[in-house]
Write an enzyme that holds these catalytic residues in place. Structure first.
Site, PDB file in Angstrom:
ATOM      1  N   SER A 140     -28.840  46.697   2.416  1.00  0.00           N
ATOM      2  CA  SER A 140     -27.393  46.498   2.418  1.00  0.00           C
ATOM      3  C   SER A 140     -27.044  45.730   3.680  1.00  0.00           C
ATOM      4  CB  SER A 140     -26.695  47.868   2.432  1.00  0.00           C
ATOM      5  OG  SER A 140     -25.324  47.768   2.779  1.00  0.00           O
ATOM      6  N   TYR A 153     -24.314  56.855   5.197  1.00  0.00           N
ATOM      7  CA  TYR A 153     -24.814  55.674   4.497  1.00  0.00           C
ATOM      8  C   TYR A 153     -25.385  54.656   5.477  1.00  0.00           C
ATOM      9  CZ  TYR A 153     -24.895  51.520   1.530  1.00  0.00           C
ATOM     10  OH  TYR A 153     -25.288  50.385   0.843  1.00  0.00           O
TER      11      TYR A 153
END
Length: 258
Positions: A140, A153
């Protein structure tokens, strides 16, 4: 002939979003695909498209073991293990979580985002050494910067980038280890049950997607299919034979814009 003709692959998180796009692209490029999903509802559609399906939770080692065994039994080996399954945390701030929630959500998020990739690499190692294949993870923009999610996250994705770097060293020269780092994507990624987010989907909120688009240099949120070519590139021994330890950004310029 496709770019991955005859390649034997495993793709986790294959039920929707980027994982589903990878499966479709791999099949179109001539690969065999064992698609790992956690819901029985995804099995029929994936089978109809030409993939084999493996049901399971990627935070459990037996799921990775079963997926690799399926590929080896069906096709005689494995050329690429794509650890794509992921959980988001919807930017949940730590002061909004009790200590018990933090503990439980940590186990869920890291169990899928990090341990799932580690288990996949371990289960696939023998087969990948034989084929001189590769491990590919879905990172990501949060592998490189804060703000792509909450603390859980972001920490899990920084850890995943570190895992790619370390495994690239440990498994060389036989196995290449790389990742793709997508940015804002129109996907239904959900969150941990511990935070009441299991039934949520990132793309279910148009306002959230509009805010994401405003931060992108390219001015829009991506479609899952826009990332799939990078997974083809990294799986191909012909096209990326000298690439290992890389995390390829596919984030619309977000990382360089802040």
């Amino acid at each position: 002939m496709g770019r991955l003709a005859g390649y034997r692959t495993v793709v986790t998180g294959a039920g929707s979003g980027i994982g589903r796009a990878i499966v479709r692209r791999y099949l179109a490029e001539g690969a065999h695909v064992a698609a790992v999903v956690r819901s029985q509802d995804d099995v029929a559609a994936l089978n109809a498209e030409g993939a084999l399906t493996v049901l399971g939770d990627v935070s459990l080692y037996e799921t990775a073991e079963s997926a690799v065994a399926t590929a080896v039994e069906q096709w005689g080996g494995l050329d690429a293990y794509v650890a794509n399954a992921g959980l988001w945390d919807f930017h949940k701030r730590i002061e909004k979580q009790s200590p018990a929630q933090l503990h439980a959500a940590y186990r869920e998020v890291f169990g899928v985002n990090l341990l799932g990739a580690l288990y996949g690499a371990r289960a696939a190692l023998g087969a990948l050494r034989q084929s001189r294949g590769s491990v590919i993870v879905s990172g990501s923009n949060a592998c490189f910067r804060a703000g792509g999610g909450g603390a859980l996250y972001t920490a899990s994705k920084f850890a995943l980038r570190g895992l790619v770097l370390q495994l690239a060293r440990e498994l060389a020269p036989d196995v290449r280890v790389n990742g793709v780092a997508p940015g804002a994507t129109d996907t239904g990624i959900s969150g941990p049950a511990a935070l009441g987010q299991r039934g949520h989907a990132m793309n279910a909120d148009p306002a959230r997607m509009a805010v994401m688009a405003d931060h992108m240099l390219l001015g829009r949120v991506s479609a899952p299919e826009e990332h799939a070519s990078l997974y083809v590139l990294l799986a191909s021994r012909e096209e990326s034979s000298y690439v290992t330890g890389a995390m390829l950004l596919s984030d619309g310029g977000l990382t360089i814009s802040t």
